[in-house]
Every structure is written in structure tokens, then in C-alpha cells.
Motif scaffolding. Sequence first.
Motif, short mmCIF file in Angstrom:
data_model
loop_
_atom_site.label_atom_id
_atom_site.label_comp_id
_atom_site.label_asym_id
_atom_site.label_seq_id
_atom_site.Cartn_x
_atom_site.Cartn_y
_atom_site.Cartn_z
N GLY A 1 0.72 -1.16 -0.08
CA GLY A 1 -0.01 0.06 -0.01
C GLY A 1 0.81 1.31 0.10
O GLY A 1 0.05 2.45 0.09
N ARG A 2 2.03 1.19 -0.25
CA ARG A 2 2.99 2.40 -0.01
C ARG A 2 2.33 3.72 -0.98
O ARG A 2 2.16 4.75 -0.54
CB ARG A 2 4.35 2.06 -0.68
N PHE A 3 2.37 3.39 -2.33
CA PHE A 3 1.65 4.57 -3.07
C PHE A 3 0.17 4.56 -3.15
O PHE A 3 -0.42 5.49 -3.06
CB PHE A 3 1.81 4.09 -4.60
N PHE A 4 -0.50 3.46 -2.71
CA PHE A 4 -1.76 3.48 -2.60
C PHE A 4 -2.44 4.28 -1.59
O PHE A 4 -3.59 5.14 -1.74
CB PHE A 4 -2.38 2.13 -2.26
N GLY B 1 -8.09 -1.09 -4.68
CA GLY B 1 -6.61 -1.84 -4.65
C GLY B 1 -6.68 -3.16 -5.17
O GLY B 1 -7.67 -3.88 -4.49
N ILE B 2 -5.92 -3.57 -6.27
CA ILE B 2 -6.11 -4.93 -6.91
C ILE B 2 -4.88 -5.43 -6.82
O ILE B 2 -3.71 -5.06 -7.14
CB ILE B 2 -6.34 -4.57 -8.33
N ASP B 3 -4.63 -6.65 -6.35
CA ASP B 3 -3.55 -7.51 -6.22
C ASP B 3 -3.69 -8.71 -6.16
O ASP B 3 -4.75 -9.31 -5.36
CB ASP B 3 -2.42 -6.98 -5.14
N THR C 1 -8.82 -9.16 -4.25
CA THR C 1 -7.59 -10.02 -4.46
C THR C 1 -8.13 -10.89 -5.75
O THR C 1 -8.82 -11.58 -5.86
CB THR C 1 -7.81 -11.09 -3.31
N ALA C 2 -7.19 -10.36 -6.81
CA ALA C 2 -7.57 -10.77 -8.18
C ALA C 2 -6.34 -10.69 -8.86
O ALA C 2 -5.77 -9.84 -8.86
CB ALA C 2 -8.74 -10.02 -8.83
N ASN C 3 -6.12 -11.42 -10.06
CA ASN C 3 -5.28 -11.23 -11.22
C ASN C 3 -5.91 -10.40 -12.19
O ASN C 3 -7.25 -10.58 -12.65
CB ASN C 3 -5.12 -12.61 -12.02
C1 LIG Z 1 6.22 -3.66 -7.47
S1 LIG Z 1 4.94 -4.47 -6.68
C2 LIG Z 1 4.07 -3.02 -6.55
C3 LIG Z 1 4.48 -1.89 -5.65
C4 LIG Z 1 3.38 -1.02 -5.15
N1 LIG Z 1 2.60 -0.18 -6.06
C5 LIG Z 1 4.21 0.23 -4.50
O1 LIG Z 1 4.17 1.69 -4.53
O2 LIG Z 1 4.98 -0.05 -3.36
C6 LIG Z 1 3.81 -5.40 -7.94
C7 LIG Z 1 2.75 -5.94 -7.32
O3 LIG Z 1 1.89 -6.32 -8.37
C8 LIG Z 1 1.20 -7.56 -8.00
N2 LIG Z 1 0.61 -8.23 -9.33
C9 LIG Z 1 1.83 -8.88 -10.31
N3 LIG Z 1 0.91 -9.38 -11.28
C10 LIG Z 1 -0.22 -9.08 -11.03
C11 LIG Z 1 -1.57 -9.34 -11.80
N4 LIG Z 1 -1.55 -10.03 -12.88
N5 LIG Z 1 -2.61 -8.79 -11.11
C12 LIG Z 1 -2.55 -8.16 -9.94
N6 LIG Z 1 -1.52 -7.87 -9.28
C13 LIG Z 1 -0.26 -8.16 -9.79
C14 LIG Z 1 2.13 -8.48 -7.39
O4 LIG Z 1 1.57 -9.35 -6.42
C15 LIG Z 1 2.90 -7.23 -6.48
O5 LIG Z 1 2.45 -6.87 -5.12
#
Ligand SMILES: C[S@@+](CC[C@H](N)C(=O)[O-])C[C@H]1O[C@@H](n2cnc3c(N)ncnc32)[C@H](O)[C@@H]1O
Length: 254
Positions: free
Chosen positions: A57-60, A75-77, A108-110
Motif C-alpha cells: 500500500g505504499r503508493f496506494f 486496490g487490486i493485487d 484479491t484478483a489477477n
Molecule cells: C512492484 S509491486 C507493487 C508496488 C506498489 N505499487 C508500491 O508502490 O509499493 C507489484 C505488485 O503487483 C502484483 N501483481 C503482479 N501481477 C499481478 C496481476 N496480474 N494482477 C494483480 N496484481 C499483480 C504483485 O503481487 C505485487 O504485489
Amino acid sequence: MKYGSGSAAVDHYVNSEYDSVYGMSSQFAAIIAAHVMNRQTKLGISGHIAEIGTFEGRFFIAMALAMQPGERAVGIDTFEWPSPKVRDKLHSHIERLGVRPHDVTILTANSADLAARDITDAVGGQAGGQVRFFHVDGDHTPKALTHDLDLAYAVMHPKGVICLDDMLHPGFPLLTVAVYEWLKAHPDMRVFCVIDREDIVAAPKFMLCRHDAHELYEKDLLDSFPEWHFEAASQWEQWVAIVLTPHPRFAIVE
Ligand SMILES: C[S@@+](CC[C@H](N)C(=O)[O-])C[C@H]1O[C@@H](n2cnc3c(N)ncnc32)[C@H](O)[C@@H]1O
């Protein structure tokens, strides 16, 4: 260096608490993003914020602290890396750092499995259901970025901003090619600002908007942050984008 976005809550978070949330986005980029959100608020551009790749969540949190009443943060991850506990950390940071949990939806999703409807459902149709600031920082393959850009474009406010992370990163050189191809297929869109990370040689973010909206942002950014303006600018064939960096200069190789 102390950074200022014009939002007291964001500035306190970025200057005092940012390092307590593990993540990859820079303080500098968070301040510029929050400034752009404040600019949108002054212009009467309302809508939600969204992020693919929310991680801890740093940027979020910076984006969420710049929201106005009635707006939501999505937020999606996949929340799989480095373990599912990352989602618990995100929720605890949100509560600890002053974001109202009620204003947040975490999916919580791709992102590859999501369609525009999933985002508009997540914001509950409020404020027109449009997103005014969308940060894309998920899967760093060209195919995934193209999908995520399509998703962001489908839900964006007409005067909204899409912000892309890790452009020009040495580890992901083809992401810029994907952006170039995507822009060719979306001639109404442009990159209007390149936000450097902490140095001119590091991996920046791109900010995109429609051609008819870029004047809302560019002059304001240059007037607000003249000391961070890299005057050589960013060349995009048909237009130039501004470059903001904490150390405007050409790289010196010794
Ligand atoms: C570099 S980190 C993000 C850092 C964060 N935005 C920050 O500002 O600190 C990348 C994130 O993207 C997520 N991620 C990778 N592929 C994804 C996908 N297809 N759908 C959703 N999240 C994904 C990873 O689980 C990881 O938590």
C-alpha cells in the motif's frame, strides 16, 4: 529533501511514514501524483482512484489520502508475493496511517481476469463510477500492461490520469514498447509527464491523459515544481511531455 503536494495528510505520510510501508514507489512520485489529484479537485474533476499492484500500500495510501469525500480507492493485487500475509499488512497500514477503511475496496484478483465492470462495481457506482487517477503497477509483461491499460482506459474520467510504473526500467525494457503500441491504437491519449524516481538514470513513471486534457496539468506542474523540471523534455514524435526529476541534469558518466 522534504516534499510538498499541497495536501497536509499526504505530505505528513510521505515525509514521515513512507518508509514504514515496504514498497517500490518513490516519495517524489507519490508527491507529484497527490499534487495532480489536488489539481483535479481544484478543477472539479471528481472520481475514484485505483491501483493494480497494491502490495503493502505504499503508493496506494498516498493516493487514498488525497481523495475527497464520496470517492473510493480500489486496490487490486493477487496478494501472493511474498506470501498472502501481504494483504494483512496492507490492511494494517491503511488503518494505522489514517485512510478510512470504509472508503477502500481491496480486490484479491489477477487483473487479467478483471473487466471494467469489476472496477465500477468496486466503487459502488458512486461519483459516476469513473476513476480519476489509476496507477498501473502489476504484472510487468507487455501483454499484461496492455490489458491493464485497456482496463484503466475503460473506467477513466474523461479528464483523468493513468500513471504507469517502471517505465524505462532496465529489467522491463519492452513495457515502453507496449505503451508506444497502445498509444498508436488510442490516438486520443498521450503521455504528458514523466516522473523520475529519485534520479535521472532511474526508472520513472509515465502519466497519461487525453490530448484535450493535458493543458490542465502541464503548466500547473511546471509552475508548481520549477526546480524539478528537466528542460530537455521527453520526445514523443507528435508531442513532448514534461519531465520532473529531483536532480534535473544530464547523466554524468565518470
Ligand atoms: C512492484 S509491486 C507493487 C508496488 C506498489 N505499487 C508500491 O508502490 O509499493 C507489484 C505488485 O503487483 C502484483 N501483481 C503482479 N501481477 C499481478 C496481476 N496480474 N494482477 C494483480 N496484481 C499483480 C504483485 O503481487 C505485487 O504485489
